[in-house]
Scaffold this motif. Structure first.
Motif, PDB file in Angstrom:
ATOM      1  N   ALA A  98       0.850  -1.188   0.000  1.00 22.25           N
ATOM      2  CA  ALA A  98       0.000   0.000   0.000  1.00 22.25           C
ATOM      3  C   ALA A  98       0.885   1.237   0.000  1.00 22.25           C
ATOM      4  O   ALA A  98       2.012   1.209   0.487  1.00 22.25           O
ATOM      5  N   ILE A  99       0.347   2.317  -0.547  1.00 20.98           N
ATOM      6  CA  ILE A  99       1.066   3.587  -0.519  1.00 20.98           C
ATOM      7  C   ILE A  99       0.437   4.474   0.547  1.00 20.98           C
ATOM      8  O   ILE A  99      -0.745   4.348   0.868  1.00 20.98           O
ATOM      9  N   VAL A 100       1.259   5.352   1.097  1.00 16.76           N
ATOM     10  CA  VAL A 100       0.809   6.273   2.143  1.00 16.76           C
ATOM     11  C   VAL A 100       0.813   7.683   1.554  1.00 16.76           C
ATOM     12  O   VAL A 100       1.839   8.151   1.048  1.00 16.76           O
ATOM     13  N   VAL A 101      -0.328   8.341   1.621  1.00 14.24           N
ATOM     14  CA  VAL A 101      -0.498   9.657   0.997  1.00 14.24           C
ATOM     15  C   VAL A 101      -0.941  10.663   2.050  1.00 14.24           C
ATOM     16  O   VAL A 101      -1.774  10.353   2.900  1.00 14.24           O
ATOM     17  N   SER A 102      -0.384  11.882   1.978  1.00 13.10           N
ATOM     18  CA  SER A 102      -0.803  12.914   2.938  1.00 13.10           C
ATOM     19  C   SER A 102      -1.081  14.257   2.268  1.00 13.10           C
ATOM     20  O   SER A 102      -2.148  14.839   2.435  1.00 13.10           O
ATOM     21  N   THR A 103      -0.136  14.753   1.492  1.00 11.55           N
ATOM     22  CA  THR A 103      -0.259  16.097   0.924  1.00 11.55           C
ATOM     23  C   THR A 103      -1.291  16.182  -0.201  1.00 11.55           C
ATOM     24  O   THR A 103      -2.090  17.121  -0.256  1.00 11.55           O
ATOM     25  N   LEU A 104      -1.291  15.204  -1.092  1.00  8.34           N
ATOM     26  CA  LEU A 104      -2.109  15.282  -2.311  1.00  8.34           C
ATOM     27  C   LEU A 104      -3.600  15.492  -2.056  1.00  8.34           C
ATOM     28  O   LEU A 104      -4.212  16.338  -2.717  1.00  8.34           O
ATOM     29  N   PRO A 105      -4.235  14.761  -1.141  1.00  3.83           N
ATOM     30  CA  PRO A 105      -5.681  14.958  -0.949  1.00  3.83           C
ATOM     31  C   PRO A 105      -6.047  16.371  -0.530  1.00  3.83           C
ATOM     32  O   PRO A 105      -7.161  16.837  -0.805  1.00  3.83           O
ATOM     33  N   ILE A 106      -5.114  17.064   0.115  1.00  2.00           N
ATOM     34  CA  ILE A 106      -5.383  18.422   0.590  1.00  2.00           C
ATOM     35  C   ILE A 106      -5.017  19.461  -0.456  1.00  2.00           C
ATOM     36  O   ILE A 106      -5.787  20.395  -0.716  1.00  2.00           O
TER      37      ILE A 106
END
Length: 230
Positions: A98-106
């Motif tokens: 799995a990848i971990v995403v934080s900045t992109l959705p915001i």
């Protein structure tokens, strides 16, 4: 039951463990793949990998991530600068779980929705890196964005990783407020930041956290060898 996941943070080709994300602080360990093999040999079958250089838009360490994914772990979750579909697809081709995403959705919700559509929500963990004021930090923890509760109400994913940035790498203890956040989400629930004792792990298990990500407490020996809490 709570499962413990060791973390491997990579910067400039070395496994490191920073304090509150500050470059040059904390520990400089060893070659990332060597560290990963050691973790695997100790019986850990899950691992959390973060490309710090990519998160800070200052290079990448994908060659090491690719090698770590080949070791044999049942689950490898990878984060740090995953801000495009192309990068997400590339990491998944390395056989990360799995990848971990934080900045992109915001910062770019449209691109994030496209990522969800192309690779699937079952491959995405949302990283909620937050401070004591209840705001989500993005871009390598350099920028304050929206409130945690607003973020949780507007997104859905395979799971969430709550990282209390102000205690990250300090072993000072967990943020008890996380118990209020996890009530708002479904799926996998993970926590990182400040875990320093068995008492912290017992609390997280009580709160309903599925996985505890440990770094400083693992490498300093405090919690090394602990794999589960019931």
């Amino acid at each position: 039951m709570l499962k413990v996941i060791p973390s491997i943070d990579i910067s400039e080709g070395k496994a490191v463990k920073r304090i509150r994300g500050v470059k040059g602080s904390g520990l400089i360990l060893d070659h990332p793949t060597k560290i990963a093999y050691k973790i695997y040999e100790e019986g850990y079958d899950y691992v959390h990998v973060v490309d710090l250089d990519s998160a800070e838009e200052n290079g990448n360490n994908e060659e090491y991530i690719k090698d770590i994914c080949k070791i044999g772990f049942k689950w490898v979750q990878v984060g740090g600068g995953v801000r495009s579909v192309e990068k997400a697809e590339r990491l998944l081709k390395y056989d990360c779980s799995a990848i971990v995403v934080s900045t992109l959705p915001i910062k770019d919700p449209k691109s994030y929705m496209n990522m969800e559509k192309i690779i699937g929500k079952d491959k995405i963990l949302l990283s909620v890196d937050y401070n004591s004021s209840g705001y989500v930090l993005i871009k390598g923890w350099k920028e304050k964005s929206i409130r945690v509760l607003d973020f949780l109400l507007s997104h859905d994913a395979l799971g969430y990783i709550f990282t209390y940035v102000e205690n990250e790498g300090t072993k000072k203890g967990i943020d008890d407020n996380v118990k209020n956040y996890i009530l708002r989400v479904k799926g996998l629930k993970e926590y990182a930041g400040g875990i320093g004792s068995m008492g912290d792990l017992y609390k997280l298990n009580e709160y309903g956290i599925s996985y505890a990500i440990i770094g400083m407490s693992f490498y300093s020996g405090n919690l090394r060898g602990i794999k589960y809490v019931y």
